[in-house]
Design a protein around this motif. Sequence first.
Motif, PDB file in Angstrom:
ATOM      1  N   ASN A 180       0.844  -1.185   0.000  1.00 53.12           N
ATOM      2  CA  ASN A 180       0.000   0.000   0.000  1.00 53.12           C
ATOM      3  C   ASN A 180       0.889   1.247   0.000  1.00 53.12           C
TER       4      ASN A 180
ATOM      5  N   ARG B 193      -0.077  -5.358   1.042  1.00 55.53           N
ATOM      6  CA  ARG B 193      -1.456  -5.253   0.580  1.00 55.53           C
ATOM      7  C   ARG B 193      -1.965  -6.675   0.375  1.00 55.53           C
TER       8      ARG B 193
ATOM      9  N   SER C 274      -7.952  -4.357   2.856  1.00 52.79           N
ATOM     10  CA  SER C 274      -6.617  -3.995   2.398  1.00 52.79           C
ATOM     11  C   SER C 274      -6.654  -3.282   1.053  1.00 52.79           C
TER      12      SER C 274
ATOM     13  N   GLU D 289      -7.556   0.502   1.305  1.00 53.66           N
ATOM     14  CA  GLU D 289      -6.669   1.430   2.012  1.00 53.66           C
ATOM     15  C   GLU D 289      -6.176   2.521   1.076  1.00 53.66           C
TER      16      GLU D 289
END
Length: 109
Positions: free
Chosen positions: A28, A34, A40, A43
Amino acid sequence: MMDDRPLKALIPGGSSVPVLPAHLIYKNAEGGDRLMSYESLSEGGFATGSMLGSGGFIVYNDTSCMVRNTWNFSRFYHHESCGQCSPCREGTGWMEGVLHRIETGQGRE
């Protein structure tokens, strides 16, 4: 990847969710791992995230033209719009036109 081409981008939830560029697929924006989960992938919101959606993954290699692919998606959504809301009814047509101009070398600021 087919023919061992480098990964360029991924759309993890079908054509209506944000594209993840290669550098944001495994990590990420903060550098954390991730995962392929709803949480996730979201994000960072639209800036650095995406959505899992239906799980219909679209994978691009370095030979894919993102403008051409996005233009193709916008043509589909413009045609399929029910016309009930202005952003979709008007916006997808405008987006289709802008992307068509860029794709044909007629883009402008």
